[in-house]
Design an enzyme around this catalytic site. Structure first.
Site, PDB file in Angstrom:
ATOM      1  N   GLY A  47     -10.438   8.174  20.096  1.00 32.92           N
ATOM      2  CA  GLY A  47     -10.823   8.048  18.695  1.00 32.92           C
ATOM      3  C   GLY A  47      -9.583   7.613  17.917  1.00 32.92           C
ATOM      4  NE  ARG A  89      -8.625   3.584  24.936  1.00 28.03           N
ATOM      5  CZ  ARG A  89      -9.757   4.082  24.426  1.00 28.03           C
ATOM      6  NH1 ARG A  89      -9.780   5.284  23.883  1.00 28.03           N
ATOM      7  NH2 ARG A  89     -10.867   3.372  24.456  1.00 28.03           N
ATOM      8  CD  GLN A 196     -16.920   7.188  24.315  1.00 23.92           C
ATOM      9  OE1 GLN A 196     -18.000   6.783  24.718  1.00 23.92           O
ATOM     10  NE2 GLN A 196     -15.809   6.482  24.470  1.00 23.92           N
ATOM     11  CG  ASP A 237     -11.404   2.013  17.748  1.00 24.74           C
ATOM     12  OD1 ASP A 237     -12.593   2.350  17.660  1.00 24.74           O
ATOM     13  OD2 ASP A 237     -10.538   2.682  18.351  1.00 24.74           O
ATOM     14  CG  ASN A 247     -16.718   1.755  16.026  1.00 29.37           C
ATOM     15  OD1 ASN A 247     -15.730   2.490  16.114  1.00 29.37           O
ATOM     16  ND2 ASN A 247     -17.947   2.240  16.069  1.00 29.37           N
TER      17      ASN A 247
HETATM   18  O1  MRU Z   1     -13.077   4.561  23.256  1.00 33.20           O
HETATM   19  P1  MRU Z   1     -13.013   5.578  22.153  1.00 33.20           P
HETATM   20  O2  MRU Z   1     -13.835   6.788  22.443  1.00 33.20           O
HETATM   21  O3  MRU Z   1     -11.601   5.895  21.754  1.00 33.20           O
HETATM   22  O4  MRU Z   1     -13.703   4.843  20.927  1.00 33.20           O
HETATM   23  C1  MRU Z   1     -13.763   5.500  19.705  1.00 33.20           C
HETATM   24  C2  MRU Z   1     -14.538   4.776  18.672  1.00 33.20           C
HETATM   25  O5  MRU Z   1     -15.026   3.693  18.882  1.00 33.20           O
HETATM   26  C3  MRU Z   1     -14.621   5.422  17.321  1.00 33.20           C
HETATM   27  O6  MRU Z   1     -15.806   5.070  16.672  1.00 33.20           O
HETATM   28  C4  MRU Z   1     -13.431   4.942  16.474  1.00 33.20           C
HETATM   29  O7  MRU Z   1     -12.227   5.170  17.145  1.00 33.20           O
HETATM   30  C5  MRU Z   1     -13.382   5.599  15.160  1.00 33.20           C
HETATM   31  S1  MRU Z   1     -12.982   7.290  15.298  1.00 33.20           S
HETATM   32  C6  MRU Z   1     -12.920   8.029  13.791  1.00 33.20           C
END
Ligand code: MRU
Length: 356
Positions: A47, A89, A196, A237, A247
């Site tokens: 996140g 990442r 998730q 993101d 995102n």
């Molecule tokens: O791969 P992830 O679980 O890190 O992806 C997270 C997302 O896509 C969330 O929607 C994004 O980071 C916003 S979190 C407030």
């Protein structure tokens, strides 16, 4: 529910191991840079805002045992840790923003003794954590103004407590609406392949007394056709200068569906998610992840033909034209985005450095 996704405790970075949810709420105590990098890579912590905090604490782990008394040498070690964390990442802007803040905190204090700079870096990481708590509540405050009593909100992935420190962005809006006594329902997309939505979003919403229903990702269109969704709210993101927003993969699908079904589509994100150095979403780096996430159910049960070709981008980009408004901690941004983002997200633009 009072939980913190990430904190400093027992001389270590304490995180919830999100790969263990929803079966177990298990904490990890991370004491070195490499383990922190791995925790990010394997999505034990994930996140965008949580990654910003993790990266900042990771920098501290990377330099806290440095023996040097010379700033030049210290800076080398610092930048090595920063570059290493930057390879974990690529998509979440917040991760690089966290690294940049740490770099800046060190360089503007370069005349101080190294032990003092280490203390400053530790405090900077703590500041990022504390700021996130306030930032998310501001997003919740502005976002809840858009929510009506009896709204039914569709979301994807997890943009809640577990993606931040303790409140969330998209889900922060939901929490705030509930605090304002609005009766709301949430539909959570399960969010293949890492789930998730089903593992994390349903877990935290249920624990916080929100009426949540889980759907498979391919059920969103049917729900919209049935008129069951009044708003879509997702996290982000990385948001480009023109409002294009990256995102979790599948967000773009929801935005296209929302337009067809005339459902307002909102993105909720802090200022630290904006990347005003890039003009459009075309320049957002999209993480490609392991084939095994698609061919095996949580690296355990095979669910596909052996050696099958796999396409597994972790994120997609939603065109600004599909976004009704972007909810930030500085207020709600509406189109035209290029002009209005610049008006509201000023200081992040001024502060942008160049780590990624
Ligand atoms: O791969 P992830 O679980 O890190 O992806 C997270 C997302 O896509 C969330 O929607 C994004 O980071 C916003 S979190 C407030």
């Amino acid at each position: 529910m009072h939980i913190r996704t990430i904190a400093w405790q027992r001389d270590a970075v304490k995180i919830i191991d999100q790969t263990k949810l929803p079966q177990r709420l298990e904490y990890l105590y991370i004491k070195d840079l490499k383990s922190l990098w791995q925790a990010i890579k394997l999505m034990r912590i994930r996140g965008a805002p949580a990654l910003g905090a993790a990266a900042a604490l990771g920098v501290y782990l990377g330099i806290r045992d440095s023996k040097t008394k010379d700033f030049k040498q210290f800076k080398k070690e610092l930048e090595k840790a920063i570059s290493f964390l930057g390879t974990s990442r690529p998509t979440a802007r917040n991760l690089f923003w966290g690294l940049e803040r740490m770099h800046r905190a060190a360089t503007i204090n370069k005349d101080k003794a190294i032990p003092r700079i280490k203390e400053i870096l530790f405090k900077e990481a703590q500041k990022i954590i504390e700021e996130d708590r306030v930032t998310c509540r501001r997003i919740g405050y502005y976002g809840a103004k858009l929510i009506k009593d009896k709204d039914t909100i569709l979301t994807i992935c997890n943009a809640g407590i577990l993606a931040t420190i303790d409140y969330g962005t998209a889900l922060g809006v939901v929490y705030r609406a509930k605090e304002e006594k609005k009766r709301i329902k949430v539909y959570a997309c399960e969010t293949r392949p890492m789930l998730q939505g089903s593992r994390l979003t349903t877990w935290e919403l249920k624990k916080n007394g929100i009426d949540v229903t889980l759907i498979c990702d391919n059920m969103a269109a049917t729900l919209m056709r049935q008129g069951k969704i009044t708003k879509v709210i997702t996290g982000a993101d990385r948001i480009a200068a023109n409002g294009d927003s990256a995102n979790k993969i599948g967000t773009y699908n929801l935005a296209v569906l929302s337009r067809y079904h005339k459902v307002p589509f909102f993105v909720a994100a802090p200022a630290s998610t904006f990347d005003l150095s890039i003009k459009s979403g075309k320049s957002i780096p999209i993480e490609q992840r392991s084939e095994r996430e698609v061919t095996e159910l949580f690296f355990k049960l095979p669910i596909a033909e052996k050696n099958i070709k796999v396409f597994n981008p972790a994120f997609d980009v939603t065109d600004n034209a599909l976004i009704t408004a972007i909810i930030t901690d500085k207020g709600i941004i509406r189109p035209p985005y290029f002009k209005n983002i610049r008006k509201i997200i000023k200081n992040i633009f001024r502060d942008t450095l160049s780590f990624g």
